[in-house]
Motif scaffolding. Sequence first.
Motif, PDB file in Angstrom:
ATOM      1  N   UNK A   1      -0.917  -7.211   1.406  1.00 45.74           N
ATOM      2  CA  UNK A   1      -0.067  -6.227   1.308  1.00 45.74           C
ATOM      3  C   UNK A   1       0.007  -5.219   0.086  1.00 45.74           C
ATOM      4  N   UNK A   2      -0.257  -5.770  -0.808  1.00 47.73           N
ATOM      5  CA  UNK A   2      -0.564  -5.194  -2.036  1.00 47.73           C
ATOM      6  C   UNK A   2      -1.824  -4.361  -2.434  1.00 47.73           C
TER       7      UNK A   2
ATOM      8  N   UNK B   1      -3.970  -3.424  -0.049  1.00 50.44           N
ATOM      9  CA  UNK B   1      -4.307  -2.627   1.218  1.00 50.44           C
ATOM     10  C   UNK B   1      -4.311  -0.987   0.614  1.00 50.44           C
ATOM     11  N   UNK B   2      -5.415  -0.421   0.879  1.00 48.98           N
ATOM     12  CA  UNK B   2      -5.595   1.013   0.576  1.00 48.98           C
ATOM     13  C   UNK B   2      -5.594   1.149  -0.869  1.00 48.98           C
ATOM     14  N   UNK B   3      -6.143   0.289  -1.767  1.00 51.72           N
ATOM     15  CA  UNK B   3      -6.562   0.690  -3.232  1.00 51.72           C
ATOM     16  C   UNK B   3      -7.853   0.295  -3.587  1.00 51.72           C
TER      17      UNK B   3
ATOM     18  N   UNK C   1     -10.275  -2.646  -2.253  1.00 49.91           N
ATOM     19  CA  UNK C   1     -11.273  -2.338  -0.925  1.00 49.91           C
ATOM     20  C   UNK C   1     -12.404  -1.746  -1.299  1.00 49.91           C
ATOM     21  N   UNK C   2     -12.438  -0.847  -2.217  1.00 48.22           N
ATOM     22  CA  UNK C   2     -13.754  -0.214  -2.705  1.00 48.22           C
ATOM     23  C   UNK C   2     -14.641  -1.304  -3.345  1.00 48.22           C
TER      24      UNK C   2
ATOM     25  N   UNK D   1       1.364  -0.992  -7.691  1.00 48.17           N
ATOM     26  CA  UNK D   1       2.194  -1.927  -6.357  1.00 48.17           C
ATOM     27  C   UNK D   1       3.317  -2.959  -6.851  1.00 48.17           C
ATOM     28  N   UNK D   2       3.145  -3.363  -7.948  1.00 49.01           N
ATOM     29  CA  UNK D   2       3.948  -4.568  -8.733  1.00 49.01           C
ATOM     30  C   UNK D   2       4.827  -3.926  -9.732  1.00 49.01           C
TER      31      UNK D   2
ATOM     32  N   UNK E   1       1.520   6.510  -9.137  1.00 48.33           N
ATOM     33  CA  UNK E   1       0.127   6.664  -8.579  1.00 48.33           C
ATOM     34  C   UNK E   1      -0.788   7.580  -9.875  1.00 48.33           C
TER      35      UNK E   1
ATOM     36  N   UNK F   1      -3.599   6.067 -12.223  1.00 51.69           N
ATOM     37  CA  UNK F   1      -5.108   6.639 -11.974  1.00 51.69           C
ATOM     38  C   UNK F   1      -5.472   7.023 -13.473  1.00 51.69           C
TER      39      UNK F   1
END
Lengths: 447, 145
Positions: A316-317, A319-321, A324-325, A392-393, A398, A402
């Motif tokens: 949930x946290x 996902x899409x960060x 994943x890479x 996310x927390x 964003x 970065x």
Amino acid sequence: MKYKSQKIAYWFFALSMLLLSLQLIYGFIMGFAHMGYDGLHSIFPFNTARAVHTNLLVMWLLSGFMGAAYYIIPEEAENELVNVKLAYVQLISFALVGVVAIIGYHFNYWEGRKFLEIPRPLDWLVVVNVLTFLGLILMTLFKGKKRTTTSLVLTMGLVFAALLYLPGMIWFDNQTMDSFFRWWVVHLWVEGVWELIMGGILAFLLIKITGVDREVIEKWLYVIVGLTFISGILGTGHHYYFIGTPKYWLTIGGIFSALEPLAFLGMALFAVYMYRKGEKKHPNKTALNWTLGTAIVSFVGAGLLGLAHTLPQVNLYTHGTLVTAMHGHLAFWGAYAMIVLAVISYALPNLTGRKLYDTPRGMYAFWLSNIGMLGMTVAFGVAGVAQVYMERIMGVEFGVVQKEIQVHFFVLICCATLFTIGIALYILEFIRHGKPNDEAIINNNNI
Amino acid sequence: MLSKNQARLFFIGGTIVTFSIFLGLSWHTLSTEVPKKTNSQKITKTVVSGKALWESNNCMGCHSIFGEGAYYAPELTKVIERRGEGFVKAVLMSKTPWSPRGRKMVAYGFSEEEANNLVEFFKWCGEADLNGFPAKPPYKAESNH
């Protein structure tokens, strides 16, 4: 090599090496962009670099798999490839379609669906190409003297991979449906049928390198690919957590993807156990390194690091960060890149007759690329975890996050440089072997 | 110990059982659940055109939607709720490169109609029930500016 037609494999491997080197260049462009240096933005915007980077990965791996199949199937079936000319046509058309796709990406000719960016008209050419390839492999197998489990598992993997390409070609108005079927291609490839291909190649290499009885190896091959499918098919659920599908996928995806490392653990134990059990020690130490390496690194990268963010509570946290890479890099490297490099290392001396079995350059290629990739994984992991906690927390925006994590990409680029040196050495060794030739044909069954 | 035949049976049986369950669940998901959870009746022509633009420009090569895509630019599932329609349209129609905090976005210079289509697509995405994704951060940072 035992059959003249196996020589075609060399050209697929050579194409593979070429595409791999291009993939690295685009990887660097992205790494620098993440670090804040996107000077090439006006020529190669990030989305172009990204599409090229991932598609080249898929292409060089497929080229490697096809080369592996052209090398392994004649030998296992004890028969020349049925039509060598057609195989060359298939090679050239594969390269052409790929090149057109890659060039097209630079001119906004693509379909923005992660990993499946190849536009629809070119998709049809891919289908024709893959059907030609499969036709050749299946006919060779059919006309051959033997149908071994290893060749059957490998072929089954290739056939399913081709079939599963099709759901990715259907157009949907609904983004959720689109995504749902996109994963039929992407997930069922990498966590399903590609593992069959990997298992098939691994079994072939272990039979040749360790000299353990084929019956024993193939029995375990069935168990491993069985575990792969049992966990991997319903494990697709971990892509269905948050895309507009029912909640039951959280439970099903969570449970079955937690089982996915078992297949990879099986693969690692299998390879190490067979190596220990093997009485014969094959002189090709480079191939042995890559073979054992792929089994072990895939367990860490695909199995354990996959598990690290696949439970729905974590995902949930993450996902899409960049988490994943982190998983993606070591997983693809361990499971698929290394198996292709393993089969090339094994086949090359047999194709060319130059037995560069145990050279310092080959060893440095193995260690530098592995250490480099491990370092990149750590850098992605640190950046990813920091991103998850801040964005996310803690709820930091964003762009601010970065900026904060840019510095980790410096280490990433350093490690990527090590990795690239390793790959460059591997390719040098590839070139040093020279071209395949008929004099390399031998009748010795055990090499 | 396991014989080779038993091992083969384990592979074939396991595959058939899990694949059948997978197909059954997929059918249930796609035929009844997805239309409900994603308000498929709200997918108008504009939304579809927006999705086509999203794909033909490979927006997923930098951004993510439903958490899927690249990790170079922000997640856009709730972008309309977060930024408002006007802001998003201005970015899409901008003829000069847009570079928040130094990270550049291609200047697409979309027409008003195209920008509207994309906004409608984002609105539809924002209304889909994604089982709690993107989660609201448990804390709220003070240093966002």
